[in-house]
Write a protein that holds these residues in place. Structure first.
Motif, short mmCIF file in Angstrom:
data_model
loop_
_atom_site.label_atom_id
_atom_site.label_comp_id
_atom_site.label_asym_id
_atom_site.label_seq_id
_atom_site.Cartn_x
_atom_site.Cartn_y
_atom_site.Cartn_z
N VAL A 22 -72.21 90.98 27.97
CA VAL A 22 -72.82 91.88 26.99
C VAL A 22 -74.28 91.47 26.77
CG1 VAL A 22 -72.71 92.76 24.64
CG2 VAL A 22 -70.60 92.39 25.92
N THR A 23 -74.53 90.19 26.58
CA THR A 23 -75.89 89.70 26.38
C THR A 23 -76.73 89.91 27.64
OG1 THR A 23 -75.12 88.06 24.79
CG2 THR A 23 -77.27 87.66 25.80
N VAL A 24 -76.17 89.65 28.80
CA VAL A 24 -76.89 89.86 30.06
C VAL A 24 -77.28 91.34 30.18
CG1 VAL A 24 -76.68 89.83 32.58
CG2 VAL A 24 -75.83 87.90 31.22
N SER A 25 -76.37 92.23 29.86
CA SER A 25 -76.63 93.67 29.94
C SER A 25 -77.74 94.09 28.97
CB SER A 25 -75.36 94.47 29.63
OG SER A 25 -74.37 94.19 30.57
N ARG A 26 -77.65 93.60 27.76
CA ARG A 26 -78.64 93.95 26.73
C ARG A 26 -80.04 93.48 27.13
NH1 ARG A 26 -76.27 91.66 22.57
NH2 ARG A 26 -77.50 89.76 22.69
N ARG A 27 -80.14 92.25 27.60
CA ARG A 27 -81.45 91.71 27.99
C ARG A 27 -82.00 92.40 29.23
NH1 ARG A 27 -80.47 85.33 26.57
NH2 ARG A 27 -80.48 85.65 24.31
N THR A 28 -81.12 92.74 30.16
CA THR A 28 -81.54 93.46 31.36
C THR A 28 -82.06 94.84 30.99
OG1 THR A 28 -79.93 92.25 32.71
CG2 THR A 28 -80.78 94.32 33.61
N LEU A 29 -81.38 95.51 30.09
CA LEU A 29 -81.82 96.83 29.64
C LEU A 29 -83.21 96.76 29.00
CD1 LEU A 29 -81.41 99.84 29.11
CD2 LEU A 29 -80.19 99.20 27.02
N ARG A 30 -83.43 95.77 28.14
CA ARG A 30 -84.75 95.63 27.49
C ARG A 30 -85.84 95.41 28.55
NH1 ARG A 30 -87.44 95.06 22.71
NH2 ARG A 30 -85.52 95.33 21.53
N LEU A 31 -85.55 94.60 29.55
CA LEU A 31 -86.52 94.36 30.61
C LEU A 31 -86.82 95.66 31.38
CD1 LEU A 31 -88.29 92.41 32.20
CD2 LEU A 31 -86.27 91.87 33.59
N ILE A 32 -85.79 96.41 31.71
CA ILE A 32 -85.97 97.68 32.43
C ILE A 32 -86.86 98.62 31.62
CG2 ILE A 32 -84.78 99.80 33.16
CD1 ILE A 32 -82.36 97.95 33.89
#
Length: 137
Positions: A22-32
Motif C-alpha cells: 500500500v505504501t509502495v503504491s501510494r509513493r509510486t503514484l505521487r512520483l508519477i
C-alpha cells in the motif's frame, strides 16, 4: 516546473499481497503525478489509491495491481485483484465516520468524481478492477 501534458499515458504497478505494498503504491503514484506535472491532484489521488489498494490487499489472497491512466484531463486510478467477487457497496460516509474499518469505498465515493468496478477475464487475468476518476478542472 514540470509542464502538464494532455498526451495520454498509463502505468501499472503489480504488487504482492502484502500490507507494505500500500505504501509502495501510494509513493509510486505521487512520483508519477509529480513527473507529469499533476502534483495538485496528488493528495486526493493518494487517498483514493490507498483505499482501493488496501481493499485489494486486505480482502483477497492473491496479487494486486495499481493502474493509473491519464486521458482527456481525467485521472483514472484502479486497483486490480484476482477475486472476481464485487466489492461491498459503500456505506454512506456519515454512518462510518467513527468506524475503524469499512470507510474505504465511502471515502472513494465522496472524494472521486466517478467510481465503479468491473469484472475481468481477458489476457489470462481474472478478477476485478475497482476504479475511480478525478477530473483536472
Amino acid at each position: 516546473m514540470l509542464e502538464i501534458t494532455n498526451d495520454p499515458w498509463e502505468y501499472c504497478l503489480y504488487i504482492p499481497n502484502d500490507p507494505r505494498a500500500v505504501t509502495v503504491s501510494r509513493r509510486t503514484l505521487r512520483l508519477i503525478l509529480t513527473m507529469h506535472g499533476l502534483i495538485r491532484l496528488a493528495d486526493t489521488a493518494e487517498l483514493l489509491a490507498t483505499e482501493l489498494i488496501s481493499n485489494a490487499v486486505r480482502h483477497t489472497k492473491g496479487p494486486a495491481a495499481l493502474r493509473v491512466r491519464w486521458t482527456a484531463s481525467v485521472l483514472r486510478i484502479g486497483a486490480w485483484d484476482a477475486d472476481p467477487a464485487p466489492p461491498e457497496a459503500p456505506v454512506p460516509l456519515e454512518q462510518v465516520t467513527d468506524l475503524e474499518e469499512g470507510r474505504g469505498l465511502a471515502l472513494v465515493k465522496a472524494c472521486a468524481d466517478l467510481w465503479g468496478w468491473q469484472p475481468l477475464a481477458r489476457e489470462g487475468n481474472r478478477g476485478k478492477v475497482v476504479w475511480c476518476e478525478l477530473t483536472a478542472a
